[in-house]
Design a protein around this motif. Structure first.
Motif, PDB file in Angstrom:
ATOM      1  N   LEU A  29      21.010  35.870 -25.710  1.00 23.23           N
ATOM      2  CA  LEU A  29      21.782  36.956 -26.310  1.00 23.23           C
ATOM      3  C   LEU A  29      21.229  38.230 -25.675  1.00 23.23           C
ATOM      4  O   LEU A  29      20.039  38.535 -25.808  1.00 23.23           O
ATOM      5  N   LEU A  30      22.096  38.944 -24.926  1.00 21.50           N
ATOM      6  CA  LEU A  30      21.635  40.134 -24.196  1.00 21.50           C
ATOM      7  C   LEU A  30      20.402  39.810 -23.353  1.00 21.50           C
ATOM      8  O   LEU A  30      19.435  40.554 -23.292  1.00 21.50           O
ATOM      9  N   ASN A  31      20.462  38.629 -22.768  1.00 23.97           N
ATOM     10  CA  ASN A  31      19.428  38.074 -21.884  1.00 23.97           C
ATOM     11  C   ASN A  31      18.173  37.596 -22.624  1.00 23.97           C
ATOM     12  O   ASN A  31      17.239  37.117 -22.000  1.00 23.97           O
ATOM     13  N   LEU A  32      18.147  37.721 -23.936  1.00 25.90           N
ATOM     14  CA  LEU A  32      16.987  37.235 -24.695  1.00 25.90           C
ATOM     15  C   LEU A  32      17.225  35.784 -25.104  1.00 25.90           C
ATOM     16  O   LEU A  32      18.256  35.468 -25.719  1.00 25.90           O
ATOM     17  N   ASP A  33      16.282  34.918 -24.764  1.00 29.23           N
ATOM     18  CA  ASP A  33      16.307  33.520 -25.206  1.00 29.23           C
ATOM     19  C   ASP A  33      15.928  33.522 -26.697  1.00 29.23           C
ATOM     20  O   ASP A  33      14.764  33.763 -27.050  1.00 29.23           O
ATOM     21  N   THR A  34      16.913  33.281 -27.545  1.00 32.43           N
ATOM     22  CA  THR A  34      16.681  33.461 -28.988  1.00 32.43           C
ATOM     23  C   THR A  34      15.804  32.347 -29.584  1.00 32.43           C
ATOM     24  O   THR A  34      15.178  32.565 -30.619  1.00 32.43           O
ATOM     25  N   PRO A 221      18.105  52.319 -35.703  1.00 29.20           N
ATOM     26  CA  PRO A 221      18.465  53.063 -36.921  1.00 29.20           C
ATOM     27  C   PRO A 221      19.225  54.337 -36.565  1.00 29.20           C
ATOM     28  O   PRO A 221      19.108  54.861 -35.455  1.00 29.20           O
ATOM     29  N   ALA A 222      20.006  54.821 -37.517  1.00 32.36           N
ATOM     30  CA  ALA A 222      20.731  56.092 -37.394  1.00 32.36           C
ATOM     31  C   ALA A 222      21.625  56.144 -36.158  1.00 32.36           C
ATOM     32  O   ALA A 222      21.763  57.194 -35.522  1.00 32.36           O
ATOM     33  N   SER A 223      22.223  55.005 -35.802  1.00 35.55           N
ATOM     34  CA  SER A 223      23.101  54.982 -34.619  1.00 35.55           C
ATOM     35  C   SER A 223      24.561  55.011 -35.064  1.00 35.55           C
ATOM     36  O   SER A 223      24.959  54.317 -36.003  1.00 35.55           O
ATOM     37  N   GLU A 224      25.331  55.794 -34.358  1.00 37.15           N
ATOM     38  CA  GLU A 224      26.759  55.949 -34.654  1.00 37.15           C
ATOM     39  C   GLU A 224      27.530  54.693 -34.252  1.00 37.15           C
ATOM     40  O   GLU A 224      28.375  54.203 -34.977  1.00 37.15           O
ATOM     41  N   ARG A 225      27.187  54.197 -33.025  1.00 38.39           N
ATOM     42  CA  ARG A 225      27.830  52.997 -32.487  1.00 38.39           C
ATOM     43  C   ARG A 225      26.753  51.953 -32.207  1.00 38.39           C
ATOM     44  O   ARG A 225      25.573  52.278 -32.259  1.00 38.39           O
ATOM     45  N   PHE A 226      27.199  50.736 -31.836  1.00 37.54           N
ATOM     46  CA  PHE A 226      26.254  49.665 -31.482  1.00 37.54           C
ATOM     47  C   PHE A 226      25.202  50.203 -30.516  1.00 37.54           C
ATOM     48  O   PHE A 226      25.519  50.737 -29.461  1.00 37.54           O
ATOM     49  N   LYS A 227      23.941  50.046 -30.900  1.00 36.60           N
ATOM     50  CA  LYS A 227      22.855  50.497 -30.022  1.00 36.60           C
ATOM     51  C   LYS A 227      21.620  49.645 -30.312  1.00 36.60           C
ATOM     52  O   LYS A 227      21.249  49.466 -31.486  1.00 36.60           O
ATOM     53  N   LEU A 228      21.016  49.138 -29.245  1.00 32.62           N
ATOM     54  CA  LEU A 228      19.808  48.337 -29.434  1.00 32.62           C
ATOM     55  C   LEU A 228      18.581  49.234 -29.559  1.00 32.62           C
ATOM     56  O   LEU A 228      18.516  50.316 -28.977  1.00 32.62           O
ATOM     57  N   ASP A 258      12.632  40.487 -21.675  1.00 33.12           N
ATOM     58  CA  ASP A 258      13.539  41.118 -20.721  1.00 33.12           C
ATOM     59  C   ASP A 258      14.939  41.174 -21.338  1.00 33.12           C
ATOM     60  O   ASP A 258      15.811  40.357 -21.029  1.00 33.12           O
ATOM     61  N   ILE A 259      15.139  42.160 -22.192  1.00 32.15           N
ATOM     62  CA  ILE A 259      16.416  42.301 -22.897  1.00 32.15           C
ATOM     63  C   ILE A 259      17.290  43.310 -22.161  1.00 32.15           C
ATOM     64  O   ILE A 259      16.798  44.337 -21.679  1.00 32.15           O
ATOM     65  N   HIS A 260      18.582  42.999 -22.050  1.00 32.81           N
ATOM     66  CA  HIS A 260      19.521  43.938 -21.413  1.00 32.81           C
ATOM     67  C   HIS A 260      19.938  44.980 -22.452  1.00 32.81           C
ATOM     68  O   HIS A 260      20.968  44.858 -23.105  1.00 32.81           O
ATOM     69  N   TYR A 261      19.124  46.007 -22.577  1.00 29.18           N
ATOM     70  CA  TYR A 261      19.298  46.969 -23.673  1.00 29.18           C
ATOM     71  C   TYR A 261      20.594  47.775 -23.589  1.00 29.18           C
ATOM     72  O   TYR A 261      21.102  48.233 -24.591  1.00 29.18           O
ATOM     73  N   ASP A 262      21.101  47.939 -22.389  1.00 26.72           N
ATOM     74  CA  ASP A 262      22.278  48.812 -22.254  1.00 26.72           C
ATOM     75  C   ASP A 262      23.582  48.053 -22.167  1.00 26.72           C
ATOM     76  O   ASP A 262      24.632  48.625 -21.882  1.00 26.72           O
TER      77      ASP A 262
END
Ligand SMILES: [Fe+2]
Length: 267
Positions: A29-34, A221-228, A258-262
């Motif tokens: 998920l977003l390059n993270l092996d869950t 926290p305090a994000s208007e839209r989806f944000k990691l 190594d998470i694809h944060y963006d």
């Protein structure tokens, strides 16, 4: 900060939430092996905790509901505590969860003088939360029968706004009906949930409200839209004291992933 010691008189409860396991081990998920991040959280628990009484899994155990994901979660978490309770999230299927467990989901249990209630806040096909009339009736009945027990209520979705506009659209839609029941029962001491992939510790009318980091990716926290968020996966511990007090905190792993944060598309 993790509490590594606890009063023998208190019930030590751990919460793992929003593991988002794929059908196959190693799905990302977003390059993270869950599976890997859940395993890291479980390793952290093994280092920090002993003598736990209960593990709570508060939904989105699977990313796409599958018996295989639930069976893997059960296997990975089986030694954490003698008792484990699951409730479904919007990514889950309660029937497949029950199939994996080999029994229906347990919706309430007493431990000493605490009553733990596991509510289903999911609506099939919806991302956001809501309670059916049946679920609210179940809560009412449980609270009526709580007698002199202190009560911890667990659910997947947040029953209060948390200050993230995109997530607050997914808040339990009939939270007012839920809080009417909660407000009528002074034994309710705490409410704990998942879904929002971030920590929150606040109070409402003397009741502790708690949300918990996911065992995979975190939301800012305090994000208007989806944000990691760049915080690491973690879990929550709770000490449920005999007098009704709750001590609690969260602990996070220190590995780097190594998470694809963006890239929000993969979520
Ligand atoms: Fe969720």
């Amino acid at each position: 900060m993790a509490a590594t010691t606890h009063s023998a008189a208190a019930l030590r409860v751990l919460q793992i939430t929003d593991s988002h396991l794929g059908e196959q081990a190693g799905e990302r998920l977003l390059n993270l092996d869950t599976d890997q991040s859940l395993a890291a959280v479980i390793d952290l628990i093994a280092q920090e905790q002993s003598g736990c009484d209960l593990l709570l899994a508060t939904g989105d155990i699977a990313n796409h509901a599958s018996v295989a994901a639930y069976q893997r979660f059960q296997k990975l978490t089986q030694y954490i505590a003698p008792e484990t309770l699951w409730l479904p999230g919007n990514h889950d299927d309660p029937e497949l969860m029950a199939q994996a467990l080999g029994q229906p989901l347990v919706k309430s249990a007493t431990f000493g003088n605490w009553l733990i209630i596991m509510l289903d806040s999911t609506a099939r096909g919806q991302v956001g939360g809501s309670f059916t009339e049946q679920e609210l009736s179940y809560l009412q009945q449980q609270l009526n029968e709580a007698a002199d027990h202190h009560v911890l209520i667990c659910l997947h979705h947040h029953p209060v706004d948390i200050g993230c506009a995109w997530l607050d659209e997914q808040r339990v839609s009939n939270a007012a009906d839920f809080f009417k029941l909660v407000d009528g029962c002074p034994q309710v001491r705490g409410i704990v949930w998942g879904h929002v992939h971030q920590q929150l510790d606040t109070q409402r009318k003397g009741v502790q409200l708690m949300s918990t980091p996911s065992s995979c990716v975190q939301f800012a926290p305090a994000s208007e839209r989806f944000k990691l968020d760049r915080l690491n996966p973690g879990y929550r511990w709770l000490d449920l004291h005999a007098d009704g007090r709750i001590s609690t905190g969260i602990s996070r792993v220190t590995l780097s992933f190594d998470i694809h944060y963006d890239n929000a598309d993969g979520y």
